[in-house]
Motif scaffolding. Sequence first.
Motif, short mmCIF file in Angstrom:
data_model
loop_
_atom_site.label_atom_id
_atom_site.label_comp_id
_atom_site.label_asym_id
_atom_site.label_seq_id
_atom_site.Cartn_x
_atom_site.Cartn_y
_atom_site.Cartn_z
N HIS A 206 0.85 -1.20 0.00
CA HIS A 206 0.00 0.00 0.00
C HIS A 206 0.88 1.24 0.00
O HIS A 206 1.83 1.34 0.78
N SER A 222 -7.84 -11.12 12.24
CA SER A 222 -8.58 -11.16 10.98
C SER A 222 -7.73 -10.74 9.79
O SER A 222 -8.19 -10.81 8.64
N ASP A 224 -6.36 -7.58 9.36
CA ASP A 224 -6.31 -6.13 9.14
C ASP A 224 -5.01 -5.55 9.68
O ASP A 224 -4.55 -5.95 10.76
N TYR A 226 -3.02 -2.30 11.21
CA TYR A 226 -3.11 -1.00 11.85
C TYR A 226 -1.75 -0.34 11.69
O TYR A 226 -0.74 -0.85 12.22
N ILE A 243 -6.22 2.01 9.08
CA ILE A 243 -6.63 0.60 9.05
C ILE A 243 -6.68 0.15 7.60
O ILE A 243 -7.39 0.74 6.78
N ILE A 244 -5.92 -0.90 7.27
CA ILE A 244 -5.83 -1.41 5.90
C ILE A 244 -6.22 -2.89 5.91
O ILE A 244 -5.69 -3.67 6.71
N ASN A 245 -7.14 -3.28 5.05
CA ASN A 245 -7.57 -4.67 5.02
C ASN A 245 -6.57 -5.55 4.28
O ASN A 245 -5.62 -5.05 3.68
N ASP A 247 -6.55 -6.87 1.53
CA ASP A 247 -6.43 -6.57 0.10
C ASP A 247 -5.69 -5.26 -0.16
O ASP A 247 -5.58 -4.84 -1.32
N GLU A 249 -6.60 -2.20 1.02
CA GLU A 249 -7.49 -1.05 0.93
C GLU A 249 -7.69 -0.41 2.30
O GLU A 249 -7.87 -1.12 3.30
N ILE A 250 -7.68 0.92 2.38
CA ILE A 250 -7.94 1.63 3.63
C ILE A 250 -9.42 1.53 3.96
O ILE A 250 -10.28 1.86 3.14
N THR A 251 -9.72 1.07 5.19
CA THR A 251 -11.11 0.91 5.62
C THR A 251 -11.48 1.82 6.78
O THR A 251 -12.64 1.88 7.18
N GLY A 252 -10.51 2.54 7.34
CA GLY A 252 -10.80 3.43 8.46
C GLY A 252 -9.54 4.02 9.03
O GLY A 252 -8.43 3.79 8.53
#
Length: 289
Positions: A206, A222, A224, A226, A243-245, A247, A249-252
């Motif tokens: 990322h 899970s 994710d 941080y 927060i990056i999943n 995949d 991608e930023i999710t929060g």
Amino acid sequence: MSQELQILGRHDSPVTSPTFGPNGELFAISASGDIYRYSSADGSYDNEYQTESWGNSSGQPLGLDFDNQGVAFVCDAAHQSIFRIVRVETDGGQATHHIDPYVKEYEQSQFLGPNSLCLSRQTGMLYFTDSGPFGETSLQNPRGSVFAISPSTQLLIPLCLNTLAHPCGLALSPDEKNIYVAETAMNRILRFSQHPLQVFHCSVFHQLSGRFGPTAIAVSRSGDLYVAHFDFGENTDNGRVVIINPDGEITGALSVPGPEITGLCITPDQRYLVVAERSTTSLYRVPLP
């Protein structure tokens, strides 16, 4: 900013590299070399913590982790080495510490200065970044490295040698097949994938933007990530954890007081994020979303 954010500790000098030992106790290490242990009366992660000194690394520490036997490993910039610290408690309640160099060179060349480390709970492999003091490796001088050490042979394996711009925090994926590395001066997260076992392939996981760069990573069960998105106090007031999943991608994002975040870890019950922040010399606990 979350109203539930709590201060776990505030110290005279900055602390970094919060981590949980094999008994579920929280540790962090200060710029003065002191290793602090934080514990609650009932052993839970919800209540107030009491702080006590666990030992001293006798150097200029940057990274800390423990193996499954409770042995501490410390990245030390002053000695350009990783130290192994064994604490022995006597019947009288006194504690002694045996400090030994664990690794200090690769092919007869001294490290720049190990920065951060993490240990595999499955194999005992130790992974660490070698970046030297802040500014030693940069965009203009990308000489940082990532190494792995086999616990059985003590063989030092370079995953990426003398090519990175201040590699800093790193963490394993839950299945330990991937290693995530924060390359601070490039403002990005790298991923080293094993295929086959012990053969590592590096790619950009990322690319961040806006702040100076990532300094620390914690990975949840899970998968994710941080990511501490560090910046200097002159540029902004609040700290940001992205927060990056799995995949990429930023999710929060989470917010804490002070932008100079130098360490992250997740509590064993997966409910809180522990954050070390340099400008406030504090250790914070933030509820996870």
